[in-house]
Write an enzyme that holds these catalytic residues in place. Structure first.
Site, mmCIF file in Angstrom:
data_model
loop_
_atom_site.group_PDB
_atom_site.id
_atom_site.type_symbol
_atom_site.label_atom_id
_atom_site.label_comp_id
_atom_site.label_asym_id
_atom_site.label_seq_id
_atom_site.Cartn_x
_atom_site.Cartn_y
_atom_site.Cartn_z
ATOM 1 N N ASN A 208 0.836 -1.202 0.000
ATOM 2 C CA ASN A 208 0.000 0.000 0.000
ATOM 3 C C ASN A 208 0.869 1.251 0.000
ATOM 4 O OD1 ASN A 208 -2.085 -1.768 0.108
ATOM 5 N ND2 ASN A 208 -2.475 -1.497 2.301
ATOM 6 N N ASP B 264 -0.466 4.203 1.166
ATOM 7 C CA ASP B 264 -1.343 5.142 1.865
ATOM 8 C C ASP B 264 -0.819 5.625 3.216
ATOM 9 O OD1 ASP B 264 -1.767 2.881 3.528
ATOM 10 O OD2 ASP B 264 -3.629 2.344 2.497
ATOM 11 N N HIS C 231 5.836 -0.665 -2.774
ATOM 12 C CA HIS C 231 5.416 0.053 -3.986
ATOM 13 C C HIS C 231 5.507 1.562 -3.816
ATOM 14 C CE1 HIS C 231 2.996 -3.717 -5.391
ATOM 15 N NE2 HIS C 231 4.261 -3.800 -5.696
ATOM 16 N N GLU D 53 -11.336 -13.813 0.580
ATOM 17 C CA GLU D 53 -11.378 -14.651 -0.629
ATOM 18 C C GLU D 53 -10.119 -15.480 -0.778
ATOM 19 O OE1 GLU D 53 -12.274 -12.172 -4.023
ATOM 20 O OE2 GLU D 53 -13.986 -11.332 -2.912
HETATM 21 P P1 NAD Z 1 -5.801 -6.213 -4.625
HETATM 22 O O1 NAD Z 1 -6.815 -5.125 -4.839
HETATM 23 O O2 NAD Z 1 -5.302 -6.953 -5.792
HETATM 24 O O3 NAD Z 1 -6.394 -7.291 -3.613
HETATM 25 C C1 NAD Z 1 -7.023 -6.920 -2.431
HETATM 26 C C2 NAD Z 1 -7.289 -8.178 -1.630
HETATM 27 O O4 NAD Z 1 -7.843 -7.785 -0.385
HETATM 28 C C3 NAD Z 1 -8.275 -9.153 -2.272
HETATM 29 O O5 NAD Z 1 -7.712 -10.450 -2.270
HETATM 30 C C4 NAD Z 1 -9.510 -9.058 -1.382
HETATM 31 O O6 NAD Z 1 -10.188 -10.314 -1.263
HETATM 32 C C5 NAD Z 1 -8.900 -8.654 -0.065
HETATM 33 N N1 NAD Z 1 -9.798 -7.920 0.826
HETATM 34 C C6 NAD Z 1 -10.844 -7.133 0.516
HETATM 35 N N2 NAD Z 1 -11.401 -6.621 1.623
HETATM 36 C C7 NAD Z 1 -10.693 -7.095 2.670
HETATM 37 C C8 NAD Z 1 -10.762 -6.919 4.072
HETATM 38 N N3 NAD Z 1 -11.697 -6.143 4.631
HETATM 39 N N4 NAD Z 1 -9.847 -7.563 4.852
HETATM 40 C C9 NAD Z 1 -8.897 -8.346 4.298
HETATM 41 N N5 NAD Z 1 -8.773 -8.545 2.977
HETATM 42 C C10 NAD Z 1 -9.662 -7.921 2.167
HETATM 43 O O7 NAD Z 1 -4.635 -5.533 -3.773
HETATM 44 P P2 NAD Z 1 -3.093 -5.854 -3.701
HETATM 45 O O8 NAD Z 1 -2.879 -7.326 -3.643
HETATM 46 O O9 NAD Z 1 -2.564 -4.985 -2.637
HETATM 47 O O10 NAD Z 1 -2.511 -5.368 -5.090
HETATM 48 C C11 NAD Z 1 -2.963 -4.181 -5.698
HETATM 49 C C12 NAD Z 1 -1.907 -3.112 -5.949
HETATM 50 O O11 NAD Z 1 -2.551 -1.821 -5.981
HETATM 51 C C13 NAD Z 1 -0.910 -3.030 -4.851
HETATM 52 O O12 NAD Z 1 0.293 -3.137 -5.467
HETATM 53 C C14 NAD Z 1 -1.018 -1.659 -4.215
HETATM 54 O O13 NAD Z 1 0.197 -0.962 -4.382
HETATM 55 C C15 NAD Z 1 -2.017 -0.914 -5.023
HETATM 56 N N6 NAD Z 1 -3.105 -0.388 -4.169
HETATM 57 C C16 NAD Z 1 -2.803 0.308 -3.027
HETATM 58 C C17 NAD Z 1 -3.841 0.743 -2.198
HETATM 59 C C18 NAD Z 1 -3.509 1.475 -0.927
HETATM 60 O O14 NAD Z 1 -2.433 2.070 -0.810
HETATM 61 N N7 NAD Z 1 -4.375 1.405 0.074
HETATM 62 C C19 NAD Z 1 -5.171 0.507 -2.538
HETATM 63 C C20 NAD Z 1 -5.418 -0.197 -3.733
HETATM 64 C C21 NAD Z 1 -4.374 -0.640 -4.530
#
Ligand code: NAD
Ligand code: ZN
Length: 246
Positions: free
Chosen positions: A102, A104, A119, A215
């Site tokens: 993340n 954030d 990242h 999931e």
């Molecule tokens: P992803 O969106 O691919 O996967 C998110 C995962 O979280 C899913 O498997 C989902 O089932 C799970 N999930 C959903 N709600 C949940 C909860 N309440 N508790 C636990 N798990 C939950 O995200 P990723 O694998 O981090 O990859 C996406 C890329 O996008 C990352 O590289 C990241 O850098 C970026 N990203 C960052 C942010 C952020 O900074 N918050 C947000 C979105 C995407």
């Protein structure tokens, strides 16, 4: 009945070098959409058009539509119970670090100190031309797309698709991963390489894996324990057993 919270608490307490690998899911309940899936940001901003380094080189101003959207969401987000429990465990020495995908800063805002930002971070702006870096102002206050002193458009210091993982983050994550004997994999779909390799490295080193995700993911099959639920429920749930037993 199997009590997964108690089992996770035991695995963490028995380990010598537990760490967490987190993804977008841990921040979902802080108001940050996971990008994939219905309503996710990738539906509105196609990653190949807005989130690749070649898209940024060709049309940096267009990419700023996405950066403003993310910045706005991050500005409003607050750490949730899952971030807070990880920070508490680090203070108590139960986990050594967090490797997060993340951008954030919510782990740091919750109090985690040893955070590897795999990242990069939205909290900094970076020039891909001359390397200049500065703290991001609050995105709300940015009225114009910011330029570097060298004339190029600045970009948040996040890793876009096609960009390398920051060298220092890669080295730190390899160090943490090689020591790890218990990995909590929280809220990541484990689809984005090379972060997705981390659980497999820990497994091949003989470490235990605990997955927390509503999931199934490719990590589920190699996990010693799978908790199918949200991280803001599961981590306090595990913590209640840790508090009892420590
Ligand atoms: P992803 O969106 O691919 O996967 C998110 C995962 O979280 C899913 O498997 C989902 O089932 C799970 N999930 C959903 N709600 C949940 C909860 N309440 N508790 C636990 N798990 C939950 O995200 P990723 O694998 O981090 O990859 C996406 C890329 O996008 C990352 O590289 C990241 O850098 C970026 N990203 C960052 C942010 C952020 O900074 N918050 C947000 C979105 C995407
Ligand atoms: Zn510059």
């Amino acid at each position: 009945m199997k009590n997964v919270y108690r089992e996770a608490s035991a695995l963490i307490s028995e380990s010598e070098y537990a760490i967490a690998l987190t993804g977008a899911g841990i921040s979902a309940e802080s108001g940050l959409d996971t990008f994939r899936g219905g309503g996710g940001l990738w539906e509105k901003f196609k990653p190949e058009e807005y989130a690749t380094i070649s898209a940024f080189r060709q049309n940096p101003k267009k990419c700023w539509d996405l950066f403003f959207a993310i910045g706005d969401i991050i500005d409003k987000a607050k750490p949730n119970l899952a971030h807070e429990v990880l920070a508490e465990w680090e203070t108590k020495g139960l986990i050594k670090s967090v490797i997060t995908q993340n951008v954030d800063s919510l782990h740091q805002r919750a109090g985690s100190k040893n955070v590897v930002e795999f990242h990069g971070s939205h909290a900094k702006l970076h020039c891909i031309s001359c390397g200049y870096e500065m703290d991001s102002p609050s995105f709300e206050t940015i009225k114009e797309i910011p330029n570097c002193k060298c004339g190029n458009v600045l970009k948040p210091a996040v890793v876009l698709f096609g960009e390398a993982i920051p060298h220092t983050a890669l080295i730190a994550s390899e160090r943490e991963t090689s020591r790890c004997d218990c990995l909590l994999v929280i809220g990541t779909s484990a689809q984005v390489a090379p972060a997705s390799f981390i659980p497999f490295t820990v497994m091949s080193n003989g470490g235990k894996i605990i997955e927390i995700n509503p999931e199934a993911t490719p990590v589920s099959n190699i996990s010693s324990l799978v908790i199918r639920g949200s991280s803001s429920e599961a981590l306090p749930g595990i913590n209640s057993y840790i508090r009892r037993e420590n």
